[in-house]
Design a protein around this motif. Structure first.
Motif, PDB file in Angstrom:
ATOM      1  N   MET A   1     -82.452  33.960   5.005  1.00 27.61           N
ATOM      2  CA  MET A   1     -83.033  32.962   6.020  1.00 27.61           C
ATOM      3  C   MET A   1     -82.410  31.828   5.961  1.00 27.61           C
ATOM      4  SD  MET A   1     -87.173  33.721   5.967  1.00 27.61           S
ATOM      5  CE  MET A   1     -87.710  33.678   4.319  1.00 27.61           C
ATOM      6  N   LEU A   2     -81.934  31.284   5.028  1.00 22.13           N
ATOM      7  CA  LEU A   2     -81.304  30.038   4.597  1.00 22.13           C
ATOM      8  C   LEU A   2     -79.891  30.367   5.554  1.00 22.13           C
ATOM      9  CD1 LEU A   2     -81.741  28.737   1.083  1.00 22.13           C
ATOM     10  CD2 LEU A   2     -82.589  27.663   3.141  1.00 22.13           C
ATOM     11  N   LEU A   3     -79.392  31.532   5.215  1.00 19.86           N
ATOM     12  CA  LEU A   3     -77.995  31.894   5.818  1.00 19.86           C
ATOM     13  C   LEU A   3     -78.266  31.834   7.022  1.00 19.86           C
ATOM     14  CD1 LEU A   3     -74.868  32.458   5.168  1.00 19.86           C
ATOM     15  CD2 LEU A   3     -75.524  35.061   4.961  1.00 19.86           C
ATOM     16  N   GLY A   4     -79.217  32.197   7.813  1.00 23.14           N
ATOM     17  CA  GLY A   4     -79.247  32.433   9.149  1.00 23.14           C
ATOM     18  C   GLY A   4     -79.060  33.824   9.640  1.00 23.14           C
ATOM     19  N   ASP A   5     -78.993  34.812   8.609  1.00 22.57           N
ATOM     20  CA  ASP A   5     -79.025  36.133   8.662  1.00 22.57           C
ATOM     21  C   ASP A   5     -80.484  36.664   9.121  1.00 22.57           C
ATOM     22  OD1 ASP A   5     -77.323  38.370   8.895  1.00 22.57           O
ATOM     23  OD2 ASP A   5     -78.028  39.144   6.828  1.00 22.57           O
ATOM     24  N   GLU A   6     -81.431  36.082   8.640  1.00 27.36           N
ATOM     25  CA  GLU A   6     -82.659  36.370   8.979  1.00 27.36           C
ATOM     26  C   GLU A   6     -83.724  35.351   9.387  1.00 27.36           C
ATOM     27  OE1 GLU A   6     -84.291  39.338   8.659  1.00 27.36           O
ATOM     28  OE2 GLU A   6     -83.022  40.609   7.252  1.00 27.36           O
ATOM     29  N   ALA A   7     -84.810  35.378  10.321  1.00 28.98           N
ATOM     30  CA  ALA A   7     -85.475  34.327  10.636  1.00 28.98           C
ATOM     31  C   ALA A   7     -86.702  34.407  10.232  1.00 28.98           C
ATOM     32  CB  ALA A   7     -85.476  34.286  12.210  1.00 28.98           C
ATOM     33  N   PRO A   8     -87.302  33.254   9.750  1.00 34.04           N
ATOM     34  CA  PRO A   8     -88.879  33.443   9.298  1.00 34.04           C
ATOM     35  C   PRO A   8     -89.696  33.965  10.388  1.00 34.04           C
ATOM     36  CG  PRO A   8     -87.966  31.125   8.899  1.00 34.04           C
ATOM     37  CD  PRO A   8     -87.101  32.057   9.975  1.00 34.04           C
ATOM     38  N   THR A   9     -90.712  34.758  10.159  1.00 30.07           N
ATOM     39  CA  THR A   9     -91.621  35.419  11.026  1.00 30.07           C
ATOM     40  C   THR A   9     -92.474  34.188  11.333  1.00 30.07           C
ATOM     41  OG1 THR A   9     -91.658  37.485   9.814  1.00 30.07           O
ATOM     42  CG2 THR A   9     -93.418  37.027  11.303  1.00 30.07           C
ATOM     43  N   ARG A  10     -92.988  33.343  10.505  1.00 27.85           N
ATOM     44  CA  ARG A  10     -93.771  31.942  10.930  1.00 27.85           C
ATOM     45  C   ARG A  10     -93.163  30.898   9.958  1.00 27.85           C
ATOM     46  NH1 ARG A  10     -99.641  34.246   9.199  1.00 27.85           N
ATOM     47  NH2 ARG A  10    -100.050  32.238   9.236  1.00 27.85           N
ATOM     48  N   GLY A  11     -93.600  29.710  10.661  1.00 32.70           N
ATOM     49  CA  GLY A  11     -93.114  28.520   9.782  1.00 32.70           C
ATOM     50  C   GLY A  11     -91.581  27.966  10.200  1.00 32.70           C
ATOM     51  N   ARG A  12     -90.833  27.207   9.630  1.00 34.64           N
ATOM     52  CA  ARG A  12     -89.521  27.001   9.781  1.00 34.64           C
ATOM     53  C   ARG A  12     -88.941  26.126   8.499  1.00 34.64           C
ATOM     54  NH1 ARG A  12     -89.812  21.222  13.693  1.00 34.64           N
ATOM     55  NH2 ARG A  12     -91.152  20.045  12.057  1.00 34.64           N
ATOM     56  N   ILE A  13     -87.445  26.233   8.570  1.00 31.73           N
ATOM     57  CA  ILE A  13     -86.733  25.548   7.747  1.00 31.73           C
ATOM     58  C   ILE A  13     -85.713  24.428   8.294  1.00 31.73           C
ATOM     59  CG2 ILE A  13     -84.802  26.031   6.173  1.00 31.73           C
ATOM     60  CD1 ILE A  13     -85.697  28.960   5.890  1.00 31.73           C
ATOM     61  N   LEU A  14     -85.777  23.462   7.887  1.00 32.56           N
ATOM     62  CA  LEU A  14     -85.009  22.300   8.406  1.00 32.56           C
ATOM     63  C   LEU A  14     -84.081  21.974   7.291  1.00 32.56           C
ATOM     64  CD1 LEU A  14     -88.085  20.034   9.683  1.00 32.56           C
ATOM     65  CD2 LEU A  14     -86.856  21.792  10.878  1.00 32.56           C
ATOM     66  N   VAL A  15     -82.832  21.574   8.109  1.00 29.25           N
ATOM     67  CA  VAL A  15     -81.740  20.875   7.204  1.00 29.25           C
ATOM     68  C   VAL A  15     -81.634  19.485   7.879  1.00 29.25           C
ATOM     69  CG1 VAL A  15     -79.484  20.993   6.378  1.00 29.25           C
ATOM     70  CG2 VAL A  15     -80.932  22.938   6.545  1.00 29.25           C
ATOM     71  N   ASP A  16     -81.792  18.467   6.825  1.00 31.28           N
ATOM     72  CA  ASP A  16     -81.798  17.138   7.246  1.00 31.28           C
ATOM     73  C   ASP A  16     -82.449  16.754   8.642  1.00 31.28           C
ATOM     74  OD1 ASP A  16     -79.805  16.442   5.234  1.00 31.28           O
ATOM     75  OD2 ASP A  16     -78.192  17.047   6.276  1.00 31.28           O
ATOM     76  N   GLY A  17     -83.391  17.418   8.563  1.00 27.62           N
ATOM     77  CA  GLY A  17     -84.662  17.080   9.703  1.00 27.62           C
ATOM     78  C   GLY A  17     -84.382  17.972  10.938  1.00 27.62           C
ATOM     79  N   GLU A  18     -83.534  18.631  10.941  1.00 30.15           N
ATOM     80  CA  GLU A  18     -83.128  19.613  12.162  1.00 30.15           C
ATOM     81  C   GLU A  18     -83.265  21.060  11.907  1.00 30.15           C
ATOM     82  OE1 GLU A  18     -82.134  18.402  15.040  1.00 30.15           O
ATOM     83  OE2 GLU A  18     -82.168  16.609  14.419  1.00 30.15           O
ATOM     84  N   PRO A  19     -83.995  22.027  12.622  1.00 27.52           N
ATOM     85  CA  PRO A  19     -84.182  23.161  12.781  1.00 27.52           C
ATOM     86  C   PRO A  19     -82.861  23.902  12.087  1.00 27.52           C
ATOM     87  CG  PRO A  19     -85.088  22.521  14.597  1.00 27.52           C
ATOM     88  CD  PRO A  19     -84.372  21.466  14.175  1.00 27.52           C
ATOM     89  N   LEU A  20     -83.036  25.089  11.216  1.00 26.48           N
ATOM     90  CA  LEU A  20     -81.909  25.510  10.931  1.00 26.48           C
ATOM     91  C   LEU A  20     -81.279  26.366  12.011  1.00 26.48           C
ATOM     92  CD1 LEU A  20     -80.260  26.076   8.067  1.00 26.48           C
ATOM     93  CD2 LEU A  20     -81.660  28.272   7.717  1.00 26.48           C
ATOM     94  N   THR A  21     -79.886  26.610  12.202  1.00 27.17           N
ATOM     95  CA  THR A  21     -79.544  27.502  13.149  1.00 27.17           C
ATOM     96  C   THR A  21     -79.740  29.038  12.884  1.00 27.17           C
ATOM     97  OG1 THR A  21     -77.314  27.497  12.123  1.00 27.17           O
ATOM     98  CG2 THR A  21     -77.666  25.893  14.007  1.00 27.17           C
TER      99      THR A  21
END
Length: 261
Positions: free
Chosen positions: A48-68
């Protein structure tokens, strides 16, 4: 240097919940070790951090921006299996990221840009101790040398996040210690944020500034589908961020986690 915010992240595949209720903040320049039993979702979280998978719920931010939602040059990754191209020399393996980024159609740079890419790649090869092996192919390298090459390959684009999925598990202890030292030196120099999945608690406490354990709280058979793993321990390591390499020669005693870790 990147701050990572994980906000109520869940991951499910159909009816099977793998991860649930993941919420934590990771400061810039942190080195986070992810530990836990096999199958508890550590590698899934890394994907999920890599962007190869997406969270089913919730979100991951990097420096306040959604992870691509797909892999990008700001995230480097090193796997346990050597992720280098066998038909390319060491220099070509490291240069590849620069060539694909600078010439996406041809995959090859020319003239001044190519000379600059070679200089950058050679500098990085020297930093991981492979300067004399730039014209060798991966098959001519030891396991430890191949993993150092994979690290150089991951760092050539100067990623904000470095993601390590059990990168040292196949190495002999002596070789592993040498690669640890190289990694810590590069982390100290770049100040990037690192996430590392490992089953080795001593390795986690030797390298990381923070150890996060994933495990299931609900383990009855009827609960295994509906509930997933979550954070069960979140332990800071008493070390400056980032530490001088000399201070990593000894590790604090690891806490008593589950024996399956």
């Amino acid at each position: 240097m990147s701050r990572v915010s994980v906000e109520n992240v869940w991951k499910s595949y159909g009816k099977q919940t793998v991860l649930e209720r993941l919420s934590f903040e990771v400061a810039p320049k942190s080195f986070v070790a992810l530990v836990g039993p096999s199958g508890c979702g550590k590698s899934t979280f890394l994907k999920m951090l890599l962007g190869d998978e997406a969270p089913t719920r919730g979100r991951i931010l990097v420096d306040g921006e959604p992870l691509t939602a797909e892999p990008s040059p700001d995230r480097g990754v090193v796997f346990q299996k050597y992720s280098v191209f066998p038909h390319l020399t060491c220099l070509q393996n490291v240069m590849l990221g620069l060539e694909l980024g600078g010439a996406p159609r041809l995959g090859r740079l020319f003239g001044r840009k190519r000379r600059e890419a070679k200089d950058i790649s050679r500098t990085l090869l020297n930093k991981v101790g492979l300067g004399a092996a730039e014209n060798k192919y991966p098959s001519e390298l030891s396991g430890g040398m191949q993993q150092r090459l994979a690290i150089a390959q991951a760092l050539v684009k100067k990623p904000k996040l470095l993601l390590l999925d059990e990168p040292f598990g196949a190495l002999d202890p002596g070789i592993r210690a040498g690669v640890h030292e190289v990694l810590l030196e590069l982390w100290h120099e770049t100040g990037m944020t690192v996430f590392m999945v490992t089953h080795d608690l001593s390795e986690a406490f030797k390298l990381a500034t923070r150890v996060i354990a994933f495990d299931r709280r609900h383990t009855r058979p009827e609960e295994l589908e509906a509930y997933g793993a979550t954070v069960t321990f979140d332990l800071p390591v008493d070390r400056r961020i980032p530490p001088p390499v000399a201070e990593t020669t000894s590790a604090p005693a690891a806490p008593q986690l589950r024996a399956a870790v």
